[in-house]
Design a protein around this motif. Structure first.
Motif, PDB file in Angstrom:
ATOM      1  N   UNK A 487       0.840  -1.198   0.000  1.00 16.29           N
ATOM      2  CA  UNK A 487       0.000   0.000   0.000  1.00 16.29           C
ATOM      3  C   UNK A 487       0.878   1.253   0.000  1.00 16.29           C
ATOM      4  N   UNK A 488       1.829   1.311   0.922  1.00 13.02           N
ATOM      5  CA  UNK A 488       2.737   2.457   0.943  1.00 13.02           C
ATOM      6  C   UNK A 488       3.472   2.595  -0.385  1.00 13.02           C
ATOM      7  N   UNK A 489       3.971   1.477  -0.903  1.00 15.24           N
ATOM      8  CA  UNK A 489       4.751   1.545  -2.140  1.00 15.24           C
ATOM      9  C   UNK A 489       3.932   2.059  -3.314  1.00 15.24           C
ATOM     10  N   UNK A 490       2.674   1.629  -3.406  1.00 15.00           N
ATOM     11  CA  UNK A 490       1.854   2.058  -4.545  1.00 15.00           C
ATOM     12  C   UNK A 490       1.701   3.573  -4.564  1.00 15.00           C
ATOM     13  N   UNK A 491       1.449   4.153  -3.400  1.00 11.90           N
ATOM     14  CA  UNK A 491       1.228   5.593  -3.356  1.00 11.90           C
ATOM     15  C   UNK A 491       2.526   6.389  -3.386  1.00 11.90           C
ATOM     16  N   UNK A 492       3.588   5.840  -2.817  1.00  9.48           N
ATOM     17  CA  UNK A 492       4.827   6.603  -2.674  1.00  9.48           C
ATOM     18  C   UNK A 492       5.810   6.393  -3.820  1.00  9.48           C
ATOM     19  N   UNK A 493       5.821   5.203  -4.404  1.00  8.44           N
ATOM     20  CA  UNK A 493       6.887   4.852  -5.344  1.00  8.44           C
ATOM     21  C   UNK A 493       6.384   4.665  -6.781  1.00  8.44           C
ATOM     22  N   UNK A 494       5.104   4.857  -7.003  1.00  5.27           N
ATOM     23  CA  UNK A 494       4.532   4.786  -8.353  1.00  5.27           C
ATOM     24  C   UNK A 494       3.746   6.063  -8.614  1.00  5.27           C
ATOM     25  N   UNK A 495       3.309   6.237  -9.839  1.00  2.00           N
ATOM     26  CA  UNK A 495       2.617   7.469 -10.194  1.00  2.00           C
ATOM     27  C   UNK A 495       1.105   7.362 -10.028  1.00  2.00           C
ATOM     28  N   UNK A 515      -7.982  -5.199  -8.157  1.00  2.00           N
ATOM     29  CA  UNK A 515      -7.214  -3.954  -8.197  1.00  2.00           C
ATOM     30  C   UNK A 515      -6.363  -3.887  -9.455  1.00  2.00           C
ATOM     31  N   UNK A 516      -6.372  -2.743 -10.086  1.00  2.05           N
ATOM     32  CA  UNK A 516      -5.385  -2.418 -11.102  1.00  2.05           C
ATOM     33  C   UNK A 516      -4.367  -1.514 -10.418  1.00  2.05           C
ATOM     34  N   UNK A 517      -3.160  -2.017 -10.209  1.00  2.00           N
ATOM     35  CA  UNK A 517      -2.123  -1.277  -9.489  1.00  2.00           C
ATOM     36  C   UNK A 517      -0.754  -1.703  -9.982  1.00  2.00           C
ATOM     37  N   UNK A 518       0.182  -0.799  -9.917  1.00  2.00           N
ATOM     38  CA  UNK A 518       1.536  -1.094 -10.393  1.00  2.00           C
ATOM     39  C   UNK A 518       2.319  -1.937  -9.392  1.00  2.00           C
ATOM     40  N   UNK A 519       2.019  -1.815  -8.110  1.00  2.00           N
ATOM     41  CA  UNK A 519       2.761  -2.523  -7.078  1.00  2.00           C
ATOM     42  C   UNK A 519       2.226  -3.947  -6.920  1.00  2.00           C
ATOM     43  N   UNK A 520       3.109  -4.921  -7.123  1.00  2.00           N
ATOM     44  CA  UNK A 520       2.706  -6.309  -6.962  1.00  2.00           C
ATOM     45  C   UNK A 520       2.318  -6.575  -5.505  1.00  2.00           C
ATOM     46  N   UNK A 521       1.218  -7.316  -5.335  1.00  2.00           N
ATOM     47  CA  UNK A 521       0.747  -7.645  -3.991  1.00  2.00           C
ATOM     48  C   UNK A 521      -0.170  -6.606  -3.392  1.00  2.00           C
ATOM     49  N   UNK A 522      -0.544  -5.574  -4.162  1.00  2.00           N
ATOM     50  CA  UNK A 522      -1.435  -4.545  -3.629  1.00  2.00           C
ATOM     51  C   UNK A 522      -2.795  -5.173  -3.322  1.00  2.00           C
ATOM     52  N   UNK A 523      -3.262  -5.001  -2.083  1.00  2.00           N
ATOM     53  CA  UNK A 523      -4.514  -5.674  -1.667  1.00  2.00           C
ATOM     54  C   UNK A 523      -5.257  -4.849  -0.635  1.00  2.00           C
ATOM     55  N   UNK A 524      -5.477  -3.596  -0.924  1.00  2.00           N
ATOM     56  CA  UNK A 524      -6.153  -2.691  -0.004  1.00  2.00           C
ATOM     57  C   UNK A 524      -7.600  -3.118   0.229  1.00  2.00           C
ATOM     58  N   UNK A 525      -7.997  -3.405   1.490  1.00  2.00           N
ATOM     59  CA  UNK A 525      -9.419  -3.647   1.771  1.00  2.00           C
ATOM     60  C   UNK A 525     -10.217  -2.363   1.546  1.00  2.00           C
ATOM     61  N   UNK A 526     -11.462  -2.509   1.124  1.00  2.00           N
ATOM     62  CA  UNK A 526     -12.255  -1.321   0.796  1.00  2.00           C
ATOM     63  C   UNK A 526     -13.729  -1.615   1.014  1.00  2.00           C
ATOM     64  N   UNK A 527     -14.494  -0.594   1.332  1.00  2.00           N
ATOM     65  CA  UNK A 527     -15.928  -0.741   1.599  1.00  2.00           C
ATOM     66  C   UNK A 527     -16.728  -0.529   0.310  1.00  2.00           C
TER      67      UNK A 527
END
Length: 569
Positions: A487-495, A515-527
């Protein structure tokens, strides 16, 4: 602004075009009303190859790493007529390894008069802004040494607020000030001009014409009439301090003081603005109440808290916060987030003072990790709103940041190079923290209290320390018993921000999601679901299926709680 064409499953968002000022000073400028722009804006051009000067100042090279700063005494004389500064910095340091050379920094525009260790004059070599000092004998690991670095010259105004500027107040009297975070402290005084190593304490002595006052960091010790038309003002800093936080503020100031819960508070303003300052600076107590409630006591109590009027927007100089917001709420007379909340309080008092906790007490090791200062400080602005006006208004205030995100380059940039990260470290970083709060909020009673306990413990764990992004992430992983690194990496290290893809199948009453995300393993829970009847799903980057009676139009995602995009197909 036109939205680029998108594929069937591509994600987009409504964002605003906004521009921050040059990062010499912290606060973002006011922006025009929101316009439509694509989430994935045109990528920024590749960064230019760092030049030698940027590397020498940005890198923690061997002649910085071989010693540990202990103490500075900056003792200078400032001449408003000649627009000059002259004096010395006494530097005490402990060797961490045997060596015969150290690096101190001073802009090439200022003269090195001499460098002494006791009575011995030391040899040195200048290379761009670096001054490599050579000792006649090997300095031994574990031993403490002291040098006197004498210098003089005319600082050249540089950057949006000049580094060190010689100006006039409205009456024509001298008004001299420093603001040098990006350009570096070495633009006006010799220091180990980096972030990783701070002195443990410092004395500041500034001689100015006797009609003027110098206000610097720390506690006022006293003033001495030098008998030649100059008076020396002495200040003592009893906490670690970063070199860019060290400040001179020289003018014909009027002074008033107050206390708050035992904390000494001092305020300096031009005499013509004294009444306005007394009214506006009263907000500092409400700022202290809010931040102490969530984070813990003001971190520099022995040195006191000061607000000092300056002719630029503001800067978080430790225990001497620079203020230039024209004694009005909002930011430079503007509701800069355009959601109706910021006109209730003075943005500069809240934001710049918030840096006493994030930026001054907790400091990044490298400029590349500057989000540790800016994202957390921007986020706690919303806590100020929550403390004084309630959570709904805080959530509304947070939404005002979305229009300012650019998504053009990563927030965490290359380390070891003098370069300021992009403006997304403010707003995208703060929205990431707000998303983290929603992620950890299980929507059960006491969720807010648990978040605030984590936030308080996070600050308390790292206060008075210099840290990296990796240490921040490791702490949150350990305390939450979750792997938040993706989660941190997706927001901090990608665009791009993550996109929740939803593919509805009315025939089966299901929705596929991932999820469509650049960081492998991104799995943010969401409502997801409907407001008031949310259910939490944990998408991954593989399709999963959810049974739902809701149609595509009825099915909602709590995008007010998470900084994400959503694509429905």
């Amino acid at each position: 602004m036109d939205i680029p064409s998108i594929t069937r499953l591509a994600c987009f968002a409504i964002l605003a075009s906004a521009t921050l000022p040059a990062q010499t000073v912290k606060p973002p400028v006011a922006t025009p009303p929101a316009t439509v722009a694509a989430t994935a804006n045109t990528p920024a051009p590749p960064p230019a190859t760092p030049n030698r000067a940027q590397i020498l100042r940005g890198a923690y090279g061997p002649y910085r790493a071989n010693n540990d700063l202990l103490y500075y005494h900056l003792d200078v004389r400032v001449d408003p007529v000649a627009k000059s500064i002259a004096g010395k910095n006494t530097i005490r340091f402990r060797m961490l390894a045997d060596g015969s050379r150290i690096q101190i920094d001073l802009t090439p525009g200022l003269k090195v008069d001499r460098i002494l260790m006791g009575a011995t004059e030391l040899k040195y070599t200048r290379d761009e802004g670096a001054v490599f000092i050579d000792f006649p004998q090997t300095l031994r690991k574990g031993q403490t040494y002291t040098i006197d670095f004498h210098y003089s010259g005319n600082p050249v105004a540089k950057g949006r607020f000049g580094g060190m500027s010689f100006e006039k107040d409205p009456t024509g009297s001298p008004w001299i000030f420093t603001a040098c975070e990006d350009d570096g402290a070495s633009i006006w005084w010799p220091s180990k001009d980096q972030w990783r190593d701070e002195v443990e304490s410092m004395d500041i002595s500034v001689a100015v014409p006797s009609t003027l006052t110098d206000v610097s960091n720390g506690r006022f010790v006293g003033k001495t009439d030098l008998g030649d038309g100059y008076t020396r003002w002495d200040w003592h800093v009893s906490y670690p301090i970063n070199s860019y936080d060290v400040a001179l503020n020289i003018a014909g100031y009027a002074h008033f003081s107050d206390t708050h819960n035992g904390l000494d508070m001092d305020f300096y303003a031009l005499p013509a603005d004294l009444d306005k300052a007394k009214k506006q600076f009263a907000q500092a107590k409400g700022m202290l109440d809010a931040f102490e409630h969530y984070l813990g006591e003001y971190p520099f109590a022995r040195d006191g808290y000061k607000l000092v009027q300056v002719p630029y927007a503001g800067m978080e100089h430790q225990s001497a916060v620079a203020y230039g917001n024209q004694f009005d709420n909002g930011y430079l007379h503007v509701d800069w987030t355009h959601v109706g909340i910021s006109p209730r309080f003075d943005f500069i008092i809240v934001h710049e003072s918030g840096h006493e906790w994030f930026g001054n007490s907790i400091t990044a090791n490298d400029e590349a990790d500057m989000w540790i200062h800016e994202a957390w400080d921007t986020y706690i602005e919303s806590l100020y709103v929550e403390y004084h006006y309630g959570k709904p208004d805080a959530m509304k205030y947070i939404t005002g940041w979305r229009a300012k995100v650019k998504n053009r380059e990563p927030i965490v940039t290359e380390r070891g190079v003098e370069a300021t990260p992009p403006q997304d470290m403010y707003f995208k970083g703060a929205l990431m923290i707000a998303t983290l709060r929603s992620m950890l909020d299980d929507d059960k009673p006491g969720a807010d209290a648990r978040w605030f306990a984590l936030l308080h413990d996070f600050y308390q764990h790292f206060k008075y320390r210099n840290i990296d992004t990796e240490q921040v992430v490791a702490w949150w992983n350990e305390r939450t018993h979750r792997n938040l690194t993706p989660v941190f990496n997706q927001y901090l290290r990608h665009t791009a921000i993550p996109c929740l893809e939803l593919n509805f199948d009315p025939a089966t009453g299901t929705v596929n999601y991932k999820w469509q995300a650049e960081e492998q393993g991104f799995n943010l829970p969401i409502r997801v679901g409907t407001p008031g009847h949310w259910q939490v799903i944990t998408p991954t980057q593989q399709w999963q299926v959810l049974k739902t009676p809701l149609t595509k139009e009825q099915f909602s995602v709590a995008t007010d709680l998470y900084f994400v995009n959503v694509s429905k197909t």
